[in-house]
Design an enzyme around this catalytic site. Sequence first.
Site, PDB file in Angstrom:
ATOM      1  N   ASP A 196      -0.824 -31.729 -13.426  1.00  0.00           N
ATOM      2  CA  ASP A 196      -0.661 -30.911 -12.123  1.00  0.00           C
ATOM      3  C   ASP A 196      -2.001 -30.390 -11.977  1.00  0.00           C
ATOM      4  OD1 ASP A 196       2.133 -31.553 -12.738  1.00  0.00           O
ATOM      5  OD2 ASP A 196       2.518 -29.433 -12.168  1.00  0.00           O
TER       6      ASP A 196
ATOM      7  N   GLY B 296      -2.417 -36.888 -11.637  1.00  0.00           N
ATOM      8  CA  GLY B 296      -1.403 -37.821 -11.992  1.00  0.00           C
ATOM      9  C   GLY B 296      -0.029 -37.248 -11.878  1.00  0.00           C
ATOM     10  N   ASP B 297       0.183 -35.862 -11.096  1.00  0.00           N
ATOM     11  CA  ASP B 297       1.419 -35.209 -10.914  1.00  0.00           C
ATOM     12  C   ASP B 297       1.321 -34.501  -9.403  1.00  0.00           C
ATOM     13  OD1 ASP B 297       3.905 -33.797 -11.429  1.00  0.00           O
ATOM     14  OD2 ASP B 297       3.852 -34.897 -13.231  1.00  0.00           O
ATOM     15  N   ASP B 298       2.051 -33.522  -9.386  1.00  0.00           N
ATOM     16  CA  ASP B 298       1.889 -32.742  -8.357  1.00  0.00           C
ATOM     17  C   ASP B 298       0.371 -32.158  -8.093  1.00  0.00           C
ATOM     18  OD1 ASP B 298       4.511 -32.717  -7.292  1.00  0.00           O
ATOM     19  OD2 ASP B 298       4.951 -31.309  -8.764  1.00  0.00           O
TER      20      ASP B 298
ATOM     21  N   SER C 244      -1.563 -37.593  -4.403  1.00  0.00           N
ATOM     22  CA  SER C 244      -0.673 -37.824  -5.605  1.00  0.00           C
ATOM     23  C   SER C 244       0.147 -38.985  -5.554  1.00  0.00           C
ATOM     24  CB  SER C 244       0.165 -36.585  -5.929  1.00  0.00           C
ATOM     25  OG  SER C 244       1.197 -36.692  -7.010  1.00  0.00           O
TER      26      SER C 244
END
Length: 510
Positions: free
Chosen positions: A280, A300-302, A333
Amino acid sequence: MMVETLPLPLPLPLPLGRLQLQNTRLDLKRWVPAFLSSHKNLFTVLWIAAFASVFIWQRNVVGLGAGGRAFSIFGGRPLPPRPLPMLRPVAFNLTDFGGVGDGLTLNTEAFERAVLAVSKYGKRGGAQLNVPPGRWLTAPFNLTSHITLFLAQDAEILAIQDEKYWSLMPPLPSYGYGREHPGPRYGSFIHGQNLKDVVITGHNGTINGQGQTWWKKYRQKLLNHTRGPLVQIMWSSDIVISNITLRDSPFWTLHPYDCKNVTIRNVTILAPIFEAPNTDGIDPDSCEDMLIEDCYISVGDDCIAIKSGWDQYGIAYGRPSMNILIRNLVVRSMVSAGVSIGSEMSGGVSNVTVENLLVWSSRRAVRIKTAPGRGGYVRQIAYRNLTFDDVRVGVVIKTDYNEHPDEGYDPKAVPILEDISFTGVHGQGVRVPVRVHGSEEIPVRNVTFRDMSVGLTYKKKHIFQCAFVQGRVIGTIFPAPCENLDRYDEQERLVKKSNSQNITDIDYDF
């Protein structure tokens, strides 16, 4: 060692570029409105200007020449080093404490000695620790109050990858669980607790978590404890983080926890868009009075996930996230969402504004996620001036995100979702513009859509999806809204009342 006192240049935001047209015979009063009246032309201008700003702003990251000095993007001449400003009454250099910036020497003791020296100046306005150009390898270290950590141009603080150097800490009290494993968790790379007046800034220097080893071990299930964030500041106030790059965190990148009066400005956050789990960008967690602006985030996420604790632990801790303004961001994202609320929101989230947001090449744009057992609430959330480009699902509200710390949660503790508005939503290349998935036990109340026009890539009848939602649409929006919502004209006069708010039209196949 004292450094020269110089005025600090004003922070450079991430605005749209200005076109200065000189010696032209064009009648601007007629030409500009005519050009911008086309939404396609306006979007093109926004897109080009935003990414030109990001490219120029990031020149120190990608434009390194021999010896680590930056090259001008307009020629091959190296740019002169930028002088370091004096932001505190006293300043030290890391080299004063034995620091060696060769990327190989371990500088943990140098950072610890430097922070200890800074801590002695708290009653005299604090002190500044300068990290000069170079690659400064170190184990995790703690900050102190009244510190300015200044990263010079071409300075990079590198996290050691061997987990034996990362100390273990108790689980966060509002989580009761390490998040990935029960029991202790690894601490963050740069950490602070019970602090006041902390500044992390610079000339776009970098804090690099070197998370590749952590990601690989996580995927291979070789870790017995939850990975640590890159920067975590807990139970603190008056925090400023600006003009730096954060990259390749082992876990969440920037995690302010139960903090007040936090400003995050002109920060670039990077991680691979795939194979970098749970990286995140910024996770405000039980935070109050917070500003996030003028940032570029691709992870790689939020990119941003607002949180306030997990199930029964978050309910017991009882610290909401509130009074948060997020504006002027470019985010990406491919795995999760641009800006999320939840799913750990058991302490409540309220009074959040997200405006002037460009989400590009992403799986989801903005999302609220929760589940039975969370408790808490999400209310008074305003989204304004959102632009989506190449996004699978634009607006998402999901009430069955069933992930729990243990079996001790109360399934009857259901969250309240209400007073959520979307004004000025535009873009192109969107597959599903809206998916609001309430449920019988968690209905979504008082949702408003106004001024929405989204170009679609998927030609299916039901592309504005709703279930158990009550709210309204004001004026004309595209695509056509679901039948759950009341229709109002531009003057906010009721045109058509919905027959039922409980109609379900959710299709997760696309």
